[in-house]
Design an enzyme around this catalytic site. Structure first.
Site, PDB file in Angstrom:
ATOM      1  N   GLY A   1      -5.650  -2.120  -4.552  1.00  0.00           N
ATOM      2  CA  GLY A   1      -5.843  -3.226  -5.492  1.00  0.00           C
ATOM      3  C   GLY A   1      -4.582  -3.796  -6.122  1.00  0.00           C
TER       4      GLY A   1
ATOM      5  N   GLY B   1      -2.221  -5.015  -0.703  1.00  0.00           N
ATOM      6  CA  GLY B   1      -2.408  -6.394  -1.147  1.00  0.00           C
ATOM      7  C   GLY B   1      -2.740  -7.366  -0.026  1.00  0.00           C
TER       8      GLY B   1
ATOM      9  N   GLY C   1       0.387   4.371  -3.344  1.00  0.00           N
ATOM     10  CA  GLY C   1      -0.289   5.190  -4.346  1.00  0.00           C
ATOM     11  C   GLY C   1      -1.662   4.704  -4.759  1.00  0.00           C
ATOM     12  N   PHE C   2      -1.822   3.383  -4.824  1.00  0.00           N
ATOM     13  CA  PHE C   2      -3.085   2.863  -5.335  1.00  0.00           C
ATOM     14  C   PHE C   2      -3.516   1.611  -4.574  1.00  0.00           C
ATOM     15  CE2 PHE C   2      -0.956   5.187  -8.665  1.00  0.00           C
ATOM     16  CZ  PHE C   2      -1.962   6.041  -9.104  1.00  0.00           C
TER      17      PHE C   2
ATOM     18  N   SER D   1      -9.266  -3.103  -0.719  1.00  0.00           N
ATOM     19  CA  SER D   1     -10.133  -3.841  -1.652  1.00  0.00           C
ATOM     20  C   SER D   1     -10.641  -5.152  -1.060  1.00  0.00           C
ATOM     21  CB  SER D   1      -9.401  -4.074  -2.977  1.00  0.00           C
ATOM     22  OG  SER D   1      -8.100  -4.556  -2.755  1.00  0.00           O
TER      23      SER D   1
ATOM     24  N   MET E   1       5.346  -1.015   3.921  1.00  0.00           N
ATOM     25  CA  MET E   1       4.508  -1.041   2.715  1.00  0.00           C
ATOM     26  C   MET E   1       4.757  -2.341   1.966  1.00  0.00           C
ATOM     27  SD  MET E   1       2.536   1.584   2.608  1.00  0.00           S
ATOM     28  CE  MET E   1       1.848   1.225   0.986  1.00  0.00           C
TER      29      MET E   1
ATOM     30  N   SER F   1      -9.047   0.323   4.766  1.00  0.00           N
ATOM     31  CA  SER F   1      -8.638   1.560   4.091  1.00  0.00           C
ATOM     32  C   SER F   1      -9.801   2.118   3.291  1.00  0.00           C
ATOM     33  CB  SER F   1      -7.464   1.280   3.148  1.00  0.00           C
ATOM     34  OG  SER F   1      -7.288   2.399   2.287  1.00  0.00           O
TER      35      SER F   1
END
Ligand code: DX5
Ligand code: ZN
Length: 226
Positions: A143, A175, A140-141, A196, A135, A8
């Site tokens: 990490g 995650g 939205g974010f 991440s 999901m 991503s």
């Protein structure tokens, strides 16, 4: 089962996006998170940026729309030539019509569900889709921590896809890292988004290879599946 690793670019350096996209050439698809600051409390980029990415990316685009009114906006991303366009069930009023509009425009059609959204109402619609995105965090974010409580939903999907002999990719997003990818693979995922866990490492290529190996170890080793 084929494992796909989709980094991503939400975790990439936005002012060096071309460099960071070229760094993931050993991955399967570029995961592009489109956010509208309405469906989710974050804002990223829209069609202009996706069009440019489409022009320069070494691997196909896996567009993840986290935007309201998906029925209206999703087909435009297919018209840009994206290989795959995934929209949220919570953001669409007619998921089948939207999926068909994507396929008619030459894209794979993906349906995404947030952690709190049940999958049962959509099981009979699976033939309309090429991918379902479970999901594994609230969208939205980047990490955030992997939500293991979403795994029963993935198992339900895997069972339905296999029982009907469908060719629907099952994607997880949020995650996903070396310590969680095997859990999702074992529960039935075959397509893994990682932000991440790929960017921000010394070697992006090594991170992709390790994630792929960890996923493959669990897809092949899981009990009751080939
Ligand atoms: C989150 C996005 C994800 C995000 C994942 O809403 O949909 O694609 O980039 O980031 P990580 O892998 O860091 O959880
Ligand atoms: Zn995403």
């Amino acid at each position: 089962m084929t494992v796909r690793i989709n980094p991503s670019i939400l975790s990439a350096d936005f002012v060096n996006l071309q460099r960071d996209v070229e760094r993931i050439a050993s991955a399967d698809l570029v995961h592009v998170d489109v956010m509208d600051n309405h469906f989710v409390p974050n804002l990223t980029f829209g069609p202009q940026m996706v069009g440019r990415l489409q022009a320069i990316a070494p691997i196909p685009l896996d567009v993840h729309l986290m935007i309201s009114d998906a029925d209206r906006w999703a087909p435009g991303y297919a018209e840009l030539g994206a290989f795959s366009v995934t929209f949220h069930a919570e953001a669409a009023s007619d998921v089948v019509e939207t999926a068909r509009a994507l396929r008619e425009r030459g894209s794979r059609a993906g349906l995404a569900v947030k952690p709190g959204t049940a999958i049962e109402p959509y099981l009979e619609l699976l033939p309309e889709f090429d991918q379902v995105l479970v999901m594994t965090v609230e969208p939205g974010f980047g990490g955030q921590s992997f939500m293991v409580e979403t795994m029963p939903k993935l198992r339900t999907l895997r069972e339905a896809v296999d029982r009907h002999g469908l060719d629907v990719w099952l994607q997880v997003d949020g995650g996903i890292a070396l310590d969680t990818i095997g859990i999702a693979a074992e529960a039935g995922a075959d397509t893994f988004v990682a932000g991440s866990a790929v960017y921000g490492r010394d070697s992006v290529e090594a991170a992709i290879a390790k994630l792929r190996a960890a996923a493959e170890a669990h897809t092949h080793g899981s009990p009751g599946r080939v």
